[in-house]
Design an enzyme around this catalytic site. Structure first.
Site, mmCIF file in Angstrom:
data_model
loop_
_atom_site.group_PDB
_atom_site.id
_atom_site.type_symbol
_atom_site.label_atom_id
_atom_site.label_comp_id
_atom_site.label_asym_id
_atom_site.label_seq_id
_atom_site.Cartn_x
_atom_site.Cartn_y
_atom_site.Cartn_z
ATOM 1 N N GLU A 47 5.778 -9.336 9.836
ATOM 2 C CA GLU A 47 4.656 -9.739 8.983
ATOM 3 C C GLU A 47 4.961 -9.453 7.526
ATOM 4 O OE1 GLU A 47 2.082 -9.406 12.727
ATOM 5 O OE2 GLU A 47 3.479 -8.022 11.818
ATOM 6 N N THR A 48 4.376 -10.283 6.682
ATOM 7 C CA THR A 48 4.363 -10.052 5.244
ATOM 8 C C THR A 48 2.913 -10.058 4.786
ATOM 9 O OG1 THR A 48 6.537 -11.055 4.879
ATOM 10 C CG2 THR A 48 5.060 -10.943 2.987
#
Length: 271
Positions: A47-48
């Site tokens: 995830e970012t």
């Protein structure tokens, strides 16, 4: 050209290159969903997080993208974002993040650790397809339940040794179910410092295996609290990178997740 201050942070660990790496992008202008998804794909992390200041000094919006899709709630990227903001502004001692679901996530600095308030979710019994168990390499289960808020299937097995030795066939796993975001496999821990252990597989919506997953504890904490008759517990994720956190149910609707994070890279995206 747009320049975006960007970090990579290892969450749920006290050592670099352990725990779960997350991207953190500090935005000072609006970006489209397509742009954020493209950045998440480029970074290639599970995830970012994209965070935007809403109201000084400590209110931010936060959105999370895997390389495949937007994720409504992500524990390790929230921890990573908090670590970055606390390091940038040493006078901050708490942060409010608001996610796409409208949840107000309260974050506190606690010496070297960071404490996050997350919602508590329930689970309901649900049968597990035989094809899914075969793909995971599981012959026998102790329990199988489902959390609707995250669309994750939870499977309890009898030992953390079996859990640690799982080597799923991810192609068969993805083909075995078409209406979940991931499958969380968990077992009681045999380690003195931990109460339970888990691994999270999500080829449907992210990478094959998430190294350490804070978001699953929104329902995993209550699940084990009821089974162990405890409100405060230590959780260990026995992925290849490993990670840890302390969870505590503080009410029927809230829990705290406490752990550490390490900033390993600071840079600038140019798009």
């Amino acid at each position: 050209m747009t320049k975006i201050e960007t970090y990579i942070v290892d969450s749920f660990t006290d050592k670099p290159f352990k725990g779960n790496p997350a991207g953190v992008c500090l935005l000072d202008q609006k970006m489209t969903d397509e742009q954020m998804l493209s950045i998440a794909k480029e970074l290639g992390l599970s995830e970012t997080a994209f965070i935007t200041l809403v109201d000084k000094p400590n209110k931010y919006s936060i959105r999370y993208f895997s390389p495949v899709m937007e994720i409504p709630l992500c524990g390790h990227a929230t921890l990573a974002s908090s670590k970055v903001l606390f390091e940038i502004n040493t006078e901050l001692n708490h942060i409010h993040f608001k996610n796409i679901q409208g949840l107000d996530l309260m974050i506190k600095k606690n010496q070297e650790k960071i404490e996050m308030e997350f919602p508590v979710y329930n689970t309901i019994p649900q049968n597990t397809p035989k094809e899914l168990l075969n793909a995971l390499g599981i012959e026998k289960i102790s329990n199988s339940v489902f959390n609707k808020e995250t669309s994750i299937l939870l499977i309890e097995i009898e030992s953390c040794q079996l859990l640690n030795n799982l080597t799923p066939n991810f192609e068969k796993l993805k083909a075995s179910h078409n209406s979940i975001n991931g499958v969380l496999v968990t077992a009681i821990s045999d380690k003195n410092d931990f109460d339970f252990e888990s691994r999270y597989f999500w080829p449907w919506s992210g990478t094959n295996e998430d190294p350490v997953t804070g978001g699953t504890h929104t329902f995993l904490a209550k699940y084990w609290a009821e089974r162990l008759n405890k409100k405060k517990m230590n959780s260990f994720q026995c992925s290849e990178r490993t990670g840890f956190m302390e969870v505590e149910l503080i009410s029927d609707s809230k829990l705290t997740i406490k752990s550490e994070a390490q900033i390993i890279l600071k840079g600038e995206l140019r798009i």
